[in-house]
Design a protein around this motif. Structure first.
Motif, short mmCIF file in Angstrom:
data_model
loop_
_atom_site.label_atom_id
_atom_site.label_comp_id
_atom_site.label_asym_id
_atom_site.label_seq_id
_atom_site.Cartn_x
_atom_site.Cartn_y
_atom_site.Cartn_z
N LEU A 118 -3.74 -3.21 7.02
CA LEU A 118 -4.81 -2.11 6.76
C LEU A 118 -3.61 -0.74 6.42
N VAL A 119 -3.93 0.04 5.92
CA VAL A 119 -2.83 0.97 5.05
C VAL A 119 -4.21 2.17 4.71
N SER A 120 -2.95 3.36 5.76
CA SER A 120 -3.74 4.24 5.57
C SER A 120 -3.06 5.59 5.42
N VAL A 121 -3.49 6.37 4.32
CA VAL A 121 -1.94 7.15 3.63
C VAL A 121 -2.89 8.41 3.80
N PHE A 122 -1.66 9.73 4.71
CA PHE A 122 -2.34 10.77 4.82
C PHE A 122 -1.67 11.98 3.73
N VAL A 123 -1.71 13.09 3.32
CA VAL A 123 -1.04 13.30 2.38
C VAL A 123 -0.63 14.70 3.02
N ASP A 124 -0.55 15.73 3.70
CA ASP A 124 -0.67 17.50 4.12
C ASP A 124 -0.37 18.25 3.01
N THR A 125 -1.51 19.21 1.96
CA THR A 125 -1.28 19.64 0.85
C THR A 125 -1.21 21.01 0.87
N ASN A 126 -0.84 21.33 2.17
CA ASN A 126 -1.48 22.57 3.25
C ASN A 126 -0.07 23.38 2.48
N ILE A 127 0.68 22.62 3.84
CA ILE A 127 2.29 23.19 3.65
C ILE A 127 3.90 22.36 1.90
N ILE A 128 4.23 23.20 1.50
CA ILE A 128 5.23 22.95 0.59
C ILE A 128 6.53 22.77 0.58
N PRO A 129 7.20 21.85 0.66
CA PRO A 129 6.86 20.30 0.03
C PRO A 129 5.59 19.61 1.00
N SER A 130 4.69 19.20 0.44
CA SER A 130 3.45 18.47 1.05
C SER A 130 4.73 17.47 1.30
#
Length: 166
Positions: A118-130
């Motif tokens: 079971l895989v969860s991927v969380f991407v935080d695009t609020n910061i640069i670089p994400s």
């Protein structure tokens, strides 16, 4: 005559006692060896389940990394879930949350086809670089409900989790 019979009686009794003590010692050694053998069998089964769970988790991380490397190769465009049909390890992935963060399951992994991830991927695009965080939970055996195979821990299942941040 009575003295002779008494000596024979004690000699026969000694042989019986000696035979009982000797058989008790042999029986104790046999139980000890059987106990050690049983523990070794349990340990080897546990090691196999641990490997199955770890490698299922590893496959989940690798699939997420591959999908995240070039999302356009799968038609991944923003939140348009109609174009998302990635596959990995022979399984078509149904991404539950299309967009920058998503969850998917890999089923029928391992040498016996019982393992899953079971895989969860969380991407935080609020910061640069994400920043991306992948959490993959691998199980040595999943629960089978009728014809449905779900990725959740079954009875006597071993779980291994890998977390990747980049």
């Amino acid at each position: 005559m009575i003295i002779k019979n008494t000596k024979k009686f004690f000699k026969k009794g000694f042989v019986l006692l000696f035979a009982m003590v000797l058989s008790s010692i042999v029986l104790a050694i046999a139980f000890g060896v059987a106990n050690i053998a049983l523990k070794e069998i349990n340990f080897s089964t546990s090691a196999k389940d641990t490997n199955e769970a770890f490698f299922a988790s590893d496959v989940g991380v690798e699939c997420a990394l591959y999908l995240g490397k070039d999302p356009s190769a799968f038609g991944f465009t923003g939140t348009d879930s109609s174009k998302i049909t990635p596959s990995c390890a022979g399984t078509t992935l149904n991404l539950s949350e299309p967009g920058p963060s998503w969850i998917f399951s890999l089923l029928a992994l391992g040498s016996e086809g019982k393992s899953c991830a079971l895989v969860s991927v969380f991407v935080d695009t609020n910061i640069i670089p994400s920043k991306t965080k992948i959490i993959s939970k691998g199980y040595s055996n999943g629960i089978i409900d009728g014809n449905t195979f779900t990725c959740s821990p079954g009875p006597n299942s071993v779980e291994r989790e890998l977390e990747v941040n980049y």
